[in-house]
Design a protein around this motif. Structure first.
Motif, PDB file in Angstrom:
ATOM      1  N   SER A 114      64.626  22.497  52.688  1.00 41.29           N
ATOM      2  CA  SER A 114      63.250  22.788  53.097  1.00 41.29           C
ATOM      3  C   SER A 114      63.185  23.984  54.046  1.00 41.29           C
ATOM      4  N   GLN A 115      64.107  24.036  55.008  1.00 37.67           N
ATOM      5  CA  GLN A 115      64.133  25.144  55.972  1.00 37.67           C
ATOM      6  C   GLN A 115      64.493  26.475  55.299  1.00 37.67           C
ATOM      7  N   ILE A 116      65.459  26.439  54.378  1.00 39.04           N
ATOM      8  CA  ILE A 116      65.824  27.661  53.635  1.00 39.04           C
ATOM      9  C   ILE A 116      64.628  28.136  52.823  1.00 39.04           C
ATOM     10  N   ASN A 117      63.952  27.200  52.171  1.00 35.18           N
ATOM     11  CA  ASN A 117      62.785  27.533  51.359  1.00 35.18           C
ATOM     12  C   ASN A 117      61.706  28.224  52.191  1.00 35.18           C
ATOM     13  N   LYS A 118      61.425  27.685  53.367  1.00 34.12           N
ATOM     14  CA  LYS A 118      60.422  28.282  54.255  1.00 34.12           C
ATOM     15  C   LYS A 118      60.892  29.631  54.792  1.00 34.12           C
ATOM     16  N   GLY A 119      62.178  29.734  55.143  1.00 35.76           N
ATOM     17  CA  GLY A 119      62.718  30.972  55.698  1.00 35.76           C
ATOM     18  C   GLY A 119      62.704  32.116  54.704  1.00 35.76           C
ATOM     19  N   ILE A 161      62.820  34.806  41.361  1.00 35.93           N
ATOM     20  CA  ILE A 161      62.451  33.730  42.274  1.00 35.93           C
ATOM     21  C   ILE A 161      63.704  32.935  42.648  1.00 35.93           C
ATOM     22  N   VAL A 162      63.598  32.180  43.735  1.00 36.45           N
ATOM     23  CA  VAL A 162      64.655  31.256  44.143  1.00 36.45           C
ATOM     24  C   VAL A 162      64.099  29.854  43.953  1.00 36.45           C
ATOM     25  N   LEU A 163      64.867  29.021  43.262  1.00 36.14           N
ATOM     26  CA  LEU A 163      64.472  27.631  43.036  1.00 36.14           C
ATOM     27  C   LEU A 163      65.556  26.717  43.592  1.00 36.14           C
ATOM     28  N   HIS A 164      65.185  25.902  44.567  1.00 40.37           N
ATOM     29  CA  HIS A 164      66.100  24.922  45.146  1.00 40.37           C
ATOM     30  C   HIS A 164      65.921  23.616  44.390  1.00 40.37           C
ATOM     31  N   LEU A 165      67.005  23.048  43.949  1.00 41.77           N
ATOM     32  CA  LEU A 165      66.966  21.794  43.210  1.00 41.77           C
ATOM     33  C   LEU A 165      67.629  20.733  44.070  1.00 41.77           C
ATOM     34  N   ILE A 166      66.896  19.665  44.363  1.00 42.29           N
ATOM     35  CA  ILE A 166      67.434  18.625  45.239  1.00 42.29           C
ATOM     36  C   ILE A 166      66.894  17.270  44.801  1.00 42.29           C
ATOM     37  N   GLN A 167      67.629  16.221  45.125  1.00 38.53           N
ATOM     38  CA  GLN A 167      67.333  14.889  44.611  1.00 38.53           C
ATOM     39  C   GLN A 167      65.971  14.343  44.999  1.00 38.53           C
ATOM     40  N   GLY A 179      59.009  37.468  51.952  1.00 39.54           N
ATOM     41  CA  GLY A 179      58.265  37.887  50.776  1.00 39.54           C
ATOM     42  C   GLY A 179      58.940  37.537  49.458  1.00 39.54           C
ATOM     43  N   ILE A 180      59.962  36.694  49.500  1.00 41.85           N
ATOM     44  CA  ILE A 180      60.648  36.279  48.280  1.00 41.85           C
ATOM     45  C   ILE A 180      60.014  34.971  47.817  1.00 41.85           C
ATOM     46  N   LYS A 181      59.664  34.910  46.558  1.00 40.91           N
ATOM     47  CA  LYS A 181      59.092  33.678  46.000  1.00 40.91           C
ATOM     48  C   LYS A 181      60.176  32.609  45.966  1.00 40.91           C
ATOM     49  N   SER A 182      59.913  31.501  46.627  1.00 37.88           N
ATOM     50  CA  SER A 182      60.895  30.425  46.739  1.00 37.88           C
ATOM     51  C   SER A 182      60.197  29.091  46.516  1.00 37.88           C
TER      52      SER A 182
END
Length: 142
Positions: A23-28, A5-11, A33-36
Motif C-alpha cells: 500500500s505504501q509503495i503504491n501511494k509513493g 503502469i505498475v500493478l501490485h498483486l497481493i493476497q 506521476g506513475i500510474k500504480s
C-alpha cells in the motif's frame, strides 16, 4: 502508444506487513506521476478500496483456480498497457509464475528471507524454476 503502469498483486486488503508495504509503495509511486494500482485476490472484511485498488473477490487463494479470472481482469482493465507487475506473498507469487500474460517486468518481494519450503528438495527445485520467471527478486527482512 502504450502507457506503462505498475500493478501490485497481493493476497488480501487486510493483513500485516506485506500488505502495508504494498500500500505504501503504491501511494509513493503515484506521487511521482506513475500510474500504480493494487490488485487484491480477496477482500474478506469488505474494506473500502481506493480508486487505484481492485479486488478479484476470489473464493480461494489457489493460483490454478484464479488464473483465468486474473487474465480476464487484466484484459478488461489494462489490455493496452505495458505492465510492470510486483508480487509480495506466496499465493500471488505462484499465480504470476503460472501466468503466461506478457508483462514488461515481473518483480517479487520476499518479505522473509528464510523460507521453510526450501527445506523440501522437490519444492526447492520447483521454486528455482518459478523464481527464474521473474526479472527481479527483492529480499527484505527485519
Amino acid at each position: 502508444m502504450k502507457k506503462t503502469i505498475v500493478l501490485h498483486l497481493i493476497q488480501r486488503k487486510s493483513g500485516g506487513g506485506a500488505e502495508f508495504i504494498a500500500s505504501q509503495i503504491n501511494k509513493g509511486i503515484a506521487k511521482y506521476g506513475i500510474k500504480s494500482y493494487i490488485l487484491y485476490l480477496q477482500n474478506l472484511k469488505n474494506d473500502n478500496l481506493e480508486k487505484n485498488e481492485f479486488c478479484l473477490n476470489a473464493k480461494t487463494l489457489n493460483p490454478f483456480k484464479n488464473l483465468k479470472k486474473f487474465h480476464k481482469f487484466l484484459n478488461s482493465n489494462f489490455h493496452n498497457e505495458n505492465i510492470i507487475i510486483h508480487t509480495h506473498l506466496t499465493w500471488d507469487f505462484y499465480l504470476l509464475a503460472f501466468s503466461n500474460y506478457k508483462f514488461i517486468n515481473k518483480l517479487h518481494t520476499e518479505h522473509m528471507v528464510y523460507n521453510r519450503r526450501r527445506r523440501i528438495p522437490l519444492l526447492n527445485l520447483i521454486e528455482i524454476i518459478f523464481y527464474n520467471r521473474y526479472s527481479n527478486i527483492i529480499a527484505v527482512s527485519t
